[in-house]
Design a protein around this motif. Sequence first.
Motif, PDB file in Angstrom:
ATOM      1  N   HIS A  34      17.766   5.817  16.538  1.00 29.70           N
ATOM      2  CA  HIS A  34      17.358   5.815  15.125  1.00 29.70           C
ATOM      3  C   HIS A  34      16.240   4.805  14.858  1.00 29.70           C
ATOM      4  CE1 HIS A  34      20.890   8.292  14.673  1.00 29.70           C
ATOM      5  NE2 HIS A  34      21.673   7.302  15.054  1.00 29.70           N
ATOM      6  N   LEU A  35      15.424   4.563  15.859  1.00 26.83           N
ATOM      7  CA  LEU A  35      14.268   3.682  15.707  1.00 26.83           C
ATOM      8  C   LEU A  35      13.069   4.585  15.441  1.00 26.83           C
ATOM      9  CD1 LEU A  35      13.880   0.575  15.942  1.00 26.83           C
ATOM     10  CD2 LEU A  35      13.032   0.964  18.250  1.00 26.83           C
ATOM     11  N   ASP A  36      12.818   4.859  14.151  1.00 24.68           N
ATOM     12  CA  ASP A  36      11.881   5.919  13.776  1.00 24.68           C
ATOM     13  C   ASP A  36      10.560   5.391  13.228  1.00 24.68           C
ATOM     14  OD1 ASP A  36      12.877   4.885  11.432  1.00 24.68           O
ATOM     15  OD2 ASP A  36      13.582   6.786  10.616  1.00 24.68           O
ATOM     16  N   PHE A  37      10.197   4.166  13.566  1.00 27.13           N
ATOM     17  CA  PHE A  37       8.961   3.592  13.045  1.00 27.13           C
ATOM     18  C   PHE A  37       7.732   4.299  13.614  1.00 27.13           C
ATOM     19  CE2 PHE A  37       5.431   0.550  13.622  1.00 27.13           C
ATOM     20  CZ  PHE A  37       5.162   0.263  12.302  1.00 27.13           C
ATOM     21  N   VAL A  38       6.739   4.549  12.734  1.00 31.47           N
ATOM     22  CA  VAL A  38       5.440   5.087  13.133  1.00 31.47           C
ATOM     23  C   VAL A  38       4.359   4.129  12.653  1.00 31.47           C
ATOM     24  CG1 VAL A  38       3.802   6.988  12.903  1.00 31.47           C
ATOM     25  CG2 VAL A  38       6.267   7.470  13.050  1.00 31.47           C
ATOM     26  N   LEU A  39       3.533   3.652  13.562  1.00 30.73           N
ATOM     27  CA  LEU A  39       2.463   2.718  13.236  1.00 30.73           C
ATOM     28  C   LEU A  39       1.318   3.447  12.547  1.00 30.73           C
ATOM     29  CD1 LEU A  39       1.061  -0.030  13.398  1.00 30.73           C
ATOM     30  CD2 LEU A  39       0.392   0.533  15.753  1.00 30.73           C
ATOM     31  N   GLN A  40       1.047   3.078  11.289  1.00 26.74           N
ATOM     32  CA  GLN A  40       0.010   3.717  10.485  1.00 26.74           C
ATOM     33  C   GLN A  40      -1.242   2.832  10.495  1.00 26.74           C
ATOM     34  OE1 GLN A  40       0.426   6.698   9.297  1.00 26.74           O
ATOM     35  NE2 GLN A  40       2.649   6.924   9.490  1.00 26.74           N
ATOM     36  N   ASN A  41      -2.099   3.068  11.470  1.00 29.46           N
ATOM     37  CA  ASN A  41      -3.353   2.313  11.509  1.00 29.46           C
ATOM     38  C   ASN A  41      -4.410   2.906  10.587  1.00 29.46           C
ATOM     39  OD1 ASN A  41      -3.473   4.562  13.372  1.00 29.46           O
ATOM     40  ND2 ASN A  41      -5.392   3.694  14.158  1.00 29.46           N
ATOM     41  N   ASN A  42      -4.157   4.114  10.073  1.00 31.18           N
ATOM     42  CA  ASN A  42      -5.001   4.788   9.086  1.00 31.18           C
ATOM     43  C   ASN A  42      -6.459   4.890   9.544  1.00 31.18           C
ATOM     44  OD1 ASN A  42      -5.541   6.167   6.758  1.00 31.18           O
ATOM     45  ND2 ASN A  42      -5.488   4.388   5.415  1.00 31.18           N
ATOM     46  N   PRO A  43      -6.726   5.618  10.634  1.00 31.90           N
ATOM     47  CA  PRO A  43      -8.096   5.738  11.131  1.00 31.90           C
ATOM     48  C   PRO A  43      -8.992   6.513  10.179  1.00 31.90           C
ATOM     49  CG  PRO A  43      -6.651   7.261  12.277  1.00 31.90           C
ATOM     50  CD  PRO A  43      -5.767   6.397  11.432  1.00 31.90           C
ATOM     51  N   THR A  44     -10.253   6.117  10.113  1.00 39.01           N
ATOM     52  CA  THR A  44     -11.243   6.779   9.257  1.00 39.01           C
ATOM     53  C   THR A  44     -12.467   7.134  10.090  1.00 39.01           C
ATOM     54  OG1 THR A  44     -12.404   4.742   8.646  1.00 39.01           O
ATOM     55  CG2 THR A  44     -10.467   5.345   7.329  1.00 39.01           C
ATOM     56  N   GLU A  45     -13.307   7.986   9.550  1.00 42.01           N
ATOM     57  CA  GLU A  45     -14.549   8.355  10.235  1.00 42.01           C
ATOM     58  C   GLU A  45     -15.530   7.192  10.290  1.00 42.01           C
ATOM     59  OE1 GLU A  45     -15.455  11.065  12.008  1.00 42.01           O
ATOM     60  OE2 GLU A  45     -13.318  11.522  11.799  1.00 42.01           O
ATOM     61  N   ALA A  46     -15.312   6.189   9.448  1.00 44.64           N
ATOM     62  CA  ALA A  46     -16.196   5.016   9.454  1.00 44.64           C
ATOM     63  C   ALA A  46     -15.927   4.106  10.635  1.00 44.64           C
ATOM     64  CB  ALA A  46     -16.036   4.228   8.155  1.00 44.64           C
TER      65      ALA A  46
END
Length: 540
Positions: A34-46
């Motif tokens: 139940h270790l459901d963490f997702v790393l959101q680095n939020n990549p952009t085209e910039a």
Amino acid sequence: MRFRLVSFALAFVGFAEVDSPPQIRFVEQASTGHLDFVLQNNPTEAKHMIETMAGGLAVFDYDGDGRPDIFFTNGAEVPSLKKTSPKYWNRLYHNEGGMTFRDVTEQAGVAGTGYDMGTAVADYDNDGKPDLFVAGVNGSTLYHNLGNGRFEDVTAKAGIKNKGWAVAAGWFDFDRDGKLDLWVVHYTKWQLPDDRYCGDANRGIRVYCHPKYFQGLPSTLYRNRGDGTFEDVTERAGLSQFAGRGMSVAFADYDHDGLPDVFITNDNMPNFLFHNKGNGTFEEVGLLAGTALRDSGKAIASMGVEFKDYNNDGQPDLIVTALAGETFPVFKNDGNGGFLDATYASRLGGAAVKHSGWGLGLFDFNNDGWKDLFTANSHVNDRVEQFESHTYREKDSVFVNNSGNFREVSEDAGLNLIKAHRGAAFADFDGDGRIDAVVTSLGEPTELWHNVSPTPQHWIILRLRGVKSNRDGIGAVIRIGNQYAEMTTTVGYASSADWGVHFGLGGVSVIDKIEILWPSGIKQTLKDVKADQVVSVIEE
């Protein structure tokens, strides 16, 4: 049983070279746990540089139930750099036992507000409860552990200033006054909008820019006043002039003068080694000591670092992760205040040259008395395949240590997930004496690698409780036979772990002698200690 030391001699016994070290084997169990963490680095085209450098985490027993819990840093919305949705929250997972976890972020109050990168855990106020520092892009946060399952943001009250992009941090007692001080590592001067175009404009391929386009920053050193507040002593300590593109920090008393020294990995510039002069100041000796660069003289993309004794000679060495083609440098402590480039002599150079590494951990995964190496792998450039022969996403790696020589055994160890791995932290999560690993990756679920190495070997974990020293015993030196370790909570890349010191013991079921030199200078001996247990040691 607690005894004072009369002499602090090193007994070279046991842990001899073998033809084939015991097998190392992992099974991935994040989903079942139940270790459901997702790393959101939020990549952009910039292609903002911050997007590729997220992923630090911490392992520590925040509620004192004897089981290590896991804290993850997370990204934020771009360009606001704010956590505008729960998917961007930092996350704290409580260890429920049996390799299962429960998300307790909201009740703990550690979700955060900005784009965060690294962690540092330790009991900075000596109240018996581990506290948490979170390094971030647009501000860092100091959380005080209240002891009731909750944390309080005391950043402003403690006098911690937000001085730009912090990647990593670590706790240590630089002046040996029994109170933990805080070292914060900064990367570069950076702010939005970041409009520089790097890559191949003709083909429309934009990539993350080379670090050379960014101006470095010095680290910040906060001295613990002992009243819940900190004083910025960076300039007084002689650190202000050393601007680097810092990635990670590690501490060890490399010259055995009783004072903790500091190593900083720098991205594509010489690394820093700060020698503690004992008068509140540091001297940067990286070039003189042989740790600034490999023997080739070329600066590399130094990422994470471990400052530990890999070859059981009683001296803390340095192992650094870097990009494919650069190898993972090994700086061997020569025992005379200097280091030798042992990258290829240790056989890690040839084994690691094809890998790009971030997080790492030097731990004895098969409990044979020699520290093995685990690395979290991926290139920094998500479009590297369009320019070079290297790959972006990789599997994690593990290198077994045979008497100071490393050999990659990743395939046999079961490390089979291909991702953009970043941070890694380590602990015995299920209490079986085998060190497990937790690894983050950009935009994908975390990995929980349960150590199921099959060959029975003995082990011991020591949990230190300082009295005249800091409560965590950070900086204490421990010797068992020919094994040497220092208590620290820094690990790998921008990550932290506070659960004790682990030793693999091979076939030794009763330890004749455990020697501890506390930061206060007190020497202590434990005799005839049974293996295969967690032992709490209180400083006398």
